[in-house]
Design a protein around this motif. Sequence first.
Motif: not given
Length: 416
Positions: A238-243
């Motif tokens: 699980i990886r959180t990807v943020n703009n």
Amino acid sequence: MLPEIPDPVVVAAKKSVTRLVMAFLAVQAAVVGALVLYDAFKHRQRTKRPNFPQPGVFEGRVADSEVTIYTYGEDLYADMLAAIRGAKTRVFLETFIWKSDDTGRRFKEALAEAAERGVEVFVVYDGFANLVVPQSFYRFHPKIHVYRFPVLRPSRLFTPLRSTGLDHRKLLVVDDETGFVGGYNIGDLYATEWRDTHVRITGPSVWDLRQAFVGVWNTVCAEPEIPHHPPQSWDPHIRTVNNIPAHLVYPIRGIYLEAINRAQSHVYITTAYFIPDKQILRALIAASKRGVDVRLIQPEDSNHVLADWLSRGFYTSLLREGVTVLLYRNAMIHAKTATIDGHWSTIGTANIDRLSLTGNYETNLEIHDRAFAADMEKIFEIDSTNCRELTLTEWKERNFAAPISETILIPLRPFL
């Protein structure tokens, strides 16, 4: 030295170009105005409450974290409010739209109660998205730390447009133990009348969502600074990807491109607004050409008529190359999800459009897990039963004025 006399031919050419540009802009404005009026008329004709299948709640486990997928607003809000009411140390809430209706008031009251019993509460909401909401609604309990993304920012005048996006995120993190993220804003409309998707995580992977909130708060809001806590474990599933526009960082587009380019079997995408850039469009078409089953669900009629018409400008290219276009009927589908090859999935706040992928603050989860992907495929299958498949023959036979309007609107694509 005598002043240079302008060449009459050049002057005439410049005037002609100016007139052509002004005429095109006038025609474009007329098309947009006509679409908005027609859409308003259609909305007045709709008296029925939206009717759509509810895929349900899906519970599972990814590595050391428990995950729950929500597909109906009332189910989600009940668990979000329960988490806030049970908070012991801190609550982080970030939302794009927060209505001043019954649902909105319940969230506001739950946050006030938490602050009153000593819980640290931090709230972020977008000013532009809530211009229609009375500002008096956003008077919070004095112990709550609040940041309103301003509608007008001086930075817009002195920095690139891509660094000053809206805050389109929908996050809730409670006690660093439970986190929620997805497409749901806060309001009565979204509770029962929109089809959307959200996910809850409980366990080590909540750190990523905590960090997503803290990173933006400490960058944009600054006061009081929230201390950084290192993660207890490293979970690659699980990886959180943020703009983050303030840093000109936009990785969500990259994870979509990489996953689509890797696809061997199928690509199932659900998005509220589909206005892709050339690379994403080419990636989807290339996948279809190599035999991948590419399917796209989006609203037949969304809440933004202009976005609908900009999306339709891509249908011919997609249908001609074998991409399946599924139009969701009788309700607004607002989910931002994808699942690929029964292994890779994403749920988050970013649509496949220019604003989300290269403009706004956004957060998506990237999840590598077969059981989770199987649940996502079930949801996609159920949603597909409420869609009609658009065919190339049908699309070619549409009213002659439609492709003309779609062409006139093409210059607006980079802005939506």
